[in-house]
Scaffold this active site. Structure first.
Site, short mmCIF file in Angstrom:
data_model
loop_
_atom_site.label_atom_id
_atom_site.label_comp_id
_atom_site.label_asym_id
_atom_site.label_seq_id
_atom_site.Cartn_x
_atom_site.Cartn_y
_atom_site.Cartn_z
N LYS A 51 0.86 -1.19 0.00
CA LYS A 51 0.00 0.00 0.00
C LYS A 51 0.89 1.23 0.00
O LYS A 51 1.69 1.43 0.93
CB LYS A 51 -0.93 -0.02 1.21
CG LYS A 51 -1.89 1.17 1.24
CD LYS A 51 -3.02 0.97 2.24
CE LYS A 51 -2.56 0.98 3.66
NZ LYS A 51 -3.71 0.99 4.62
N ASP A 182 -12.97 1.65 10.87
CA ASP A 182 -13.38 1.90 9.49
C ASP A 182 -14.24 0.73 9.00
O ASP A 182 -13.72 -0.36 8.75
CB ASP A 182 -12.14 2.06 8.60
CG ASP A 182 -12.50 2.41 7.16
OD1 ASP A 182 -13.69 2.42 6.82
OD2 ASP A 182 -11.57 2.69 6.38
#
Length: 367
Positions: A51, A182
C-alpha cells in the site's frame, strides 16, 4: 498516481535500490485505499500487497477540512457551530493518524496478536523490511468481497460471516477496548477455503478509555434489557445529554437506543434481512439534530461509525444472527474497572479488579 510519482515514492521510502528488495512489482494497482493505492509484488518467494500513499496527502488535510467545514455551514446540516467544530476536530485527528503507516503497521500487528487464537479470522502479516511511514507491505490474502458473499454464498455462510463480524465488533468495544473503526466493506474478505474472515486496513484503529467503555456498556446493556431509566442516566453521565434537553429530545434519544439494541434484546436469531430499524432511526435523526444541546462525546463518532457498519454489512448479507447470545457472552466476560480512590480534585483513579472480583463480574446477571 502517475508512474513517475509512484517510482518517486518508492525511491524516497525504500531507497534507490528498491527493486532489488522485491522479486516482482506490478506498477498497475489492483486496489485503492483511502489515501493510497495497493500494488501486487513479490518478496522472499511469496506474493505481498504494498500500500503506497499518495504524495502530499498529509499536507492537504487542513485545506480539505476547511472546505468540508464551509460545506457544513452552507447546508446547515448541524444546528450549532460547536457541533461542526467537534466533528471536524475529530476527523482531523483520525486523518493525521492514518497518514503514518508505521503506526498502522503496529496497529495491524496488535490485532494479529489479539486474534491469533481465533480461527474465524485472519490478519495479514506485516513485512517490516518493506514498510515505512508512507508504504505498508503485508502478506497477500485472497477472498470474496462482502458483495460477492451476499450474492453468491448460501444462507449458512452469510450467517457465519455476519455473526463473526458482529461478535468481533462487540469484542473490540467491550473486551479489547480497541477497535478498527473503518467499516468499509472492502476491509473484510471471506476466504471459502479456510472459512475465515480476512481483516484489512487498520489505520483507523484506536483505543477507548476504561471509564468511557464502562458507561457505554451500561447504555447498551440497558437497551438490551429495555431499561429506559438506566439508559437515560448513563447517557447523561457519558455526555450524550446535558440534562437540560426537552422531553421530545430525551424520549427520542432513548427511543433510538432501544431501536439499535433490538437485536440484542431479541431471543434467538435476529433476521437483519427483514429488519425495520433503519427507517425508524432515519425518522429520529432530524429530531435529535434540531433538539440536541451538546455534541456527542468525541469517542462516539468512530465507535458508532463501526457499529453502524457492522449492522449494514449484516443487512447486506441478510444474516440471521443470535445477537442476544453474543451479547450475553460478552456481558459474562466484561470486567469493569473499579474506582480505587478519590484524589483531592475529585478525579477517580481506576485499578484492575482482583481475580475474585473478575470471577464475580463474569457471573450471569439475574436481572
Amino acid at each position: 498516481m502517475p508512474r513517475n510519482q509512484l517510482e518517486g515514492m518508492l525511491v524516497k521510502e525504500l531507497g534507490e535500490q528498491w527493486e532489488a528488495k522485491v522479486g516482482r512489482f506490478e506498477f498497475t494497482p489492483f486496489a485503492s485505499a483511502s489515501i493510497g493505492q495497493v500494488h501486487l509484488a513479490e518478496h522472499a518467494g511469496r506474493e505481498i500487497a504494498m500500500k503506497i500513499q499518495y504524495p502530499g496527502v498529509a499536507s492537504s488535510i487542513d485545506a480539505d477540512l476547511a472546505t468540508l467545514k464551509a460545506l457544513f455551514r452552507y447546508t446547515s446540516i448541524f444546528p450549532r457551530e460547536s457541533f461542526i467544530d467537534a466533528l471536524v476536530a475529530n476527523i482531523r485527528s483520525e486523518l493525521i493518524a492514518e497518514c503514518d503507516y508505521v503506526v498502522e503497521a503496529e496497529k495491524q500487528e496488535r490485532f494479529r496478536e489479539l486474534l491469533a487464537n481465533d480461527s474465524r479470522f485472519a490478519v495479514p502479516k506485516v513485512i517490516r523490511e518493506l514498510s515505512t511511514k508512507r508504504i505498508l507491505s503485508t502478506e497477500m490474502m485472497q477472498g470474496m468481497s462482502i458483495d460477492e458473499v451476499s450474492e453468491k454464498a448460501d444462507q449458512a455462510v452469510r450467517d457465519r460471516v455476519g455473526s463473526a463480524i458482529m461478535d468481533l465488533t462487540l469484542r473490540e468495544i467491550f473486551l479489547y477496548r480497541y477497535m478498527q473503526t473503518d467499516p468499509n466493506p472492502s476491509n473484510f474478505l471471506y476466504d471459502p477455503k479456510t472459512d475465515r474472515v480476512v481483516l484489512l486496513d487498520f489505520g483507523a484503529a484506536r483505543d477507548y478509555s476504561h471509564s468511557f467503555i464502562d458507561l457505554y456498556f451500561q447504555i447498551v446493556r440497558a437497551g438490551a434489557r429495555r431499561d429506559r431509566e438506566t439508559c437515560l442516566r448513563a447517557s447523561r453521565e457519558i455526555g450524550f445529554l446535558s440534562g437540560e434537553e426537552n422531553r421530545l429530545m430525551t424520549n427520542t434519544h432513548v427511543d433510538s437506543i432501544m431501536i439499535v439494541a433490538e437485536p440484542f434484546a431479541h431471543p434467538g436469531l435476529f433476521d437483519f434481512g427483514s429488519q425495520t430499524m433503519t427507517n425508524r432511526i432515519y425518522k429520529a435523526i432530524p429530531i435529535m439534530l434540531r433538539n440536541r444541546l451538546r455534541p456527542p462525546p468525541p469517542e462516539i463518532y468512530s465507535l458508532h461509525r463501526k457499529l453502524s457498519g457492522a449492522y449494514l454489512m449484516a443487512m447486506k448479507l441478510r444474516s440471521r444472527i443470535d445477537c442476544n447470545l453474543i451479547f450475553s457472552a460478552i456481558e459474562n466476560q466484561y470486567v469493569p474497572f473499579i474506582p480505587k480512590t478519590e484524589t483531592p480534585n475529585s478525579c477517580l483513579l481506576y485499578t484492575s479488579p482482583s481475580p475474585r472480583d473478575r470471577q464475580k463480574s463474569r457471573m450471569p446477571s439475574s436481572a
